[in-house]
Write an enzyme that holds these catalytic residues in place. Structure first.
Site, PDB file in Angstrom:
ATOM      1  N   GLU A 106       5.352  -3.868 -76.467  1.00 25.98           N
ATOM      2  CA  GLU A 106       5.028  -4.714 -77.668  1.00 25.98           C
ATOM      3  C   GLU A 106       5.924  -4.599 -78.754  1.00 25.98           C
ATOM      4  O   GLU A 106       5.391  -4.062 -80.108  1.00 25.98           O
ATOM      5  CB  GLU A 106       3.549  -4.429 -77.963  1.00 25.98           C
ATOM      6  CG  GLU A 106       2.690  -4.663 -76.840  1.00 25.98           C
ATOM      7  CD  GLU A 106       1.141  -4.129 -76.957  1.00 25.98           C
ATOM      8  OE1 GLU A 106       0.848  -3.902 -78.157  1.00 25.98           O
ATOM      9  OE2 GLU A 106       0.414  -4.278 -76.099  1.00 25.98           O
ATOM     10  N   ASN A 138       7.481  -4.175 -71.766  1.00 29.79           N
ATOM     11  CA  ASN A 138       6.254  -4.489 -71.346  1.00 29.79           C
ATOM     12  C   ASN A 138       5.504  -5.246 -72.492  1.00 29.79           C
ATOM     13  O   ASN A 138       5.634  -4.824 -73.595  1.00 29.79           O
ATOM     14  CB  ASN A 138       5.433  -3.411 -71.024  1.00 29.79           C
ATOM     15  CG  ASN A 138       3.715  -3.632 -70.528  1.00 29.79           C
ATOM     16  OD1 ASN A 138       3.714  -4.381 -69.577  1.00 29.79           O
ATOM     17  ND2 ASN A 138       2.876  -3.125 -71.245  1.00 29.79           N
ATOM     18  N   HIS A 148      -3.127 -10.431 -70.397  1.00 27.56           N
ATOM     19  CA  HIS A 148      -4.363 -10.423 -70.757  1.00 27.56           C
ATOM     20  C   HIS A 148      -4.859 -12.038 -70.936  1.00 27.56           C
ATOM     21  O   HIS A 148      -4.626 -12.356 -72.184  1.00 27.56           O
ATOM     22  CB  HIS A 148      -4.620  -9.642 -72.137  1.00 27.56           C
ATOM     23  CG  HIS A 148      -4.415  -8.114 -71.788  1.00 27.56           C
ATOM     24  ND1 HIS A 148      -5.300  -7.393 -71.147  1.00 27.56           N
ATOM     25  CD2 HIS A 148      -3.532  -7.509 -72.140  1.00 27.56           C
ATOM     26  CE1 HIS A 148      -4.968  -6.147 -71.182  1.00 27.56           C
ATOM     27  NE2 HIS A 148      -3.475  -5.916 -71.560  1.00 27.56           N
ATOM     28  N   GLU A 155      -1.042  -5.655 -66.911  1.00 26.20           N
ATOM     29  CA  GLU A 155      -2.286  -5.519 -67.177  1.00 26.20           C
ATOM     30  C   GLU A 155      -3.308  -6.656 -67.027  1.00 26.20           C
ATOM     31  O   GLU A 155      -4.215  -7.048 -68.140  1.00 26.20           O
ATOM     32  CB  GLU A 155      -2.253  -5.079 -68.704  1.00 26.20           C
ATOM     33  CG  GLU A 155      -1.236  -3.981 -69.185  1.00 26.20           C
ATOM     34  CD  GLU A 155      -1.092  -3.647 -70.561  1.00 26.20           C
ATOM     35  OE1 GLU A 155      -1.932  -3.866 -71.488  1.00 26.20           O
ATOM     36  OE2 GLU A 155      -0.499  -2.665 -70.877  1.00 26.20           O
ATOM     37  N   ASP A 178      -6.376  -9.229 -66.972  1.00 25.08           N
ATOM     38  CA  ASP A 178      -7.685  -9.589 -67.077  1.00 25.08           C
ATOM     39  C   ASP A 178      -8.065 -10.783 -67.628  1.00 25.08           C
ATOM     40  O   ASP A 178      -7.163 -11.396 -68.246  1.00 25.08           O
ATOM     41  CB  ASP A 178      -8.464  -8.394 -67.424  1.00 25.08           C
ATOM     42  CG  ASP A 178      -8.030  -7.964 -68.970  1.00 25.08           C
ATOM     43  OD1 ASP A 178      -7.411  -8.613 -69.631  1.00 25.08           O
ATOM     44  OD2 ASP A 178      -8.429  -6.950 -69.506  1.00 25.08           O
TER      45      ASP A 178
END
Ligand code: G3I
Length: 392
Positions: free
Chosen positions: A195, A237, A273, A302, A304
């Site tokens: 990030e 990432n 996400h 990651e 979801d």
């Protein structure tokens, strides 16, 4: 002169879990650290069950094509520390069992972040991370390391310390060399830089390393990680980089520069996400492909898919179907790119998801209910994996 740092969240004592609530405070100091240690009995039970049930299983890892890694975050630390349950990875035998059976890749949700693994300047707490790496080896799983250079979850001694630039640089060098070196040969992919850009594709001012030492430190972090473990694949990432946009463009430009300079960058990963509030990022595959065309590995790290929960908290059938569609499409996008061999979901049961803690009206973001019931999203992943088995 060093610039002022971003103010930190004031220290809050973790809420004491129900089991510990009756323990006098003077005793909790002794009880809490011990609670972080995996119970050996739970560890043994998991391994035995995983070995017993290896053949003929109806799980995600069994459905995956050869050489494809289907992973989950390992719950622990972070928001879990404030929840009314004991550390999931250490104490929830069913959770551990299912994680062994369902996945062949694991990511440390919080346990390898600076504030956990390097809580004071001269002390590393390797215990939780060691336990994950050991469990992964016992269950024939690879591990994704997360993360080495980030603006968040840094310890106070680092964020509030008064270090010269040389000292700060040496602190990062020592950390990367120590942590990456400890797990050398046992980590498949490292999220080296996490990030680092904002939505406009500018470097984040909150990142202590970049703010104090300049963006060149990112290249050094990759070089040091590579020296410490030449076999690990080293990744950028981030979230919000599923599509082609200003942020993913910034990575695209930076990675080309770094590669031209011979910096060992091996991969790019959109965290993913997602939320059913927004449309599915339909150009995910095309975006992964442009990074693959630079000679990089790609991954989903990651995933979801959260949603607005109706009163009562139960998602409707239509919501579940939409969620399943997002999971399916994310996996298809990855499978459609030759270098995308690692697909990780950020937790597999709602029991331990970070989502309701951060987004109070949203939830049901993972592929299993709190009781480990498989949702349509689970079956979407399983069916998609099966559909390419033997063809990829
Ligand atoms: O900072 C406070 C600290 O001052 C306080 O003492 C402590 C008390 O328990 O809480 C601390 O904040 C917690 C933080 O973890 C640090 O441990 C938050 O309450 C907690 O919500 C937070 O959660 C983690 C979050 O990262 C932090 O950014 C989640 O468990 C974890 O799932 C989540 O994971 C991130 C990935 O690493 C990167 N991508 C996004 C993803 C989801 O946010």
């Amino acid at each position: 002169m060093r610039r002022a740092r971003t103010p930190r969240t004031p220290f809050r004592l973790p809420r004491i879990t129900t089991a510990l609530a009756a323990v006098p405070l003077a005793l909790t100091a002794a009880v809490v650290p011990a609670a972080a240690a995996p119970a050996p009995a739970a560890e043994r039970a998991t391994t035995e069950r995983a070995e017993r049930g290896h053949h003929g299983r109806d799980t995600l890892r069994d459905a995956a094509p050869k050489g494809f890694f289907i992973g989950t975050a390992v719950a622990g630390g972070g928001h879990h520390a404030e929840q009314p349950y004991a550390d999931p990875f250490a104490y929830d035998v069913e959770y551990r069992d299912r994680m062994a059976r369902e996945f062949n890749s694991l990511s440390a949700e919080n346990q390898m972040k600076w504030e956990y693994i390097h809580p004071t300047r001269d002390y590393y707490n390797f215990y939780p991370a060691d336990a994950i790496v050991r469990y992964a080896q016992e269950n024939r799983q690879v591990v994704r390391g997360h993360t080495l250079l980030w603006h968040s979850q840094n310890p106070a001694w680092l964020e509030e310390g008064d270090f010269s630039d040389e000292e700060l640089r040496e602190i990062l060098h020592e950390h990367i060399t120590t942590v990456v070196g400890r797990y050398a040969g046992r980590i498949q992919q490292w999220d080296v830089a996490n990030e680092i850009f904002d939505e406009d594709g500018e470097y984040r001012e909150e990142n202590i390393w970049i703010r104090e030492l300049g963006p060149g430190i990112v290249a050094d972090a990759f070089r040091w990680a590579h020296e410490a473990d030449p076999r690990a694949k080293l990744f950028f990432n981030d979230y919000g980089v599923e599509s082609v946009n200003a942020k993913s463009d910034a990575y695209y430009a930076l990675i080309q520069e770094l590669k031209a300079d011979g910096v060992p960058v091996h991969g790019f990963a959109p965290q993913s996400h997602l939320s059913t509030r927004y449309g599915f990022p339909g150009d995910l595959q095309a975006n992964l492909q442009r990074f693959a065309d630079l000679g990089l590995e790609t991954a989903i790290t990651e995933l979801d898919v959260r949603m607005d929960l109706p009163e009562g908290g139960e998602p409707t059938a239509a919501q579940q179907a939409q969620q399943a569609d997002y999971y399916r499409r994310a996996l298809q996008a990855c499978l459609g790119v030759e270098t995308c061999n690692s697909f990780t979901i950020w937790g597999f049961t709602d029991k331990y998801s970070w989502v309701p803690v951060f987004f109070p009206s949203e939830g049901s973001a993972t592929v299993m209910t709190e009781d480990y019931e498989r949702k349509p999203a689970y079956h979407a992943l399983q069916d998609t994996l099966r559909s390419v088995r033997g063809k990829r």
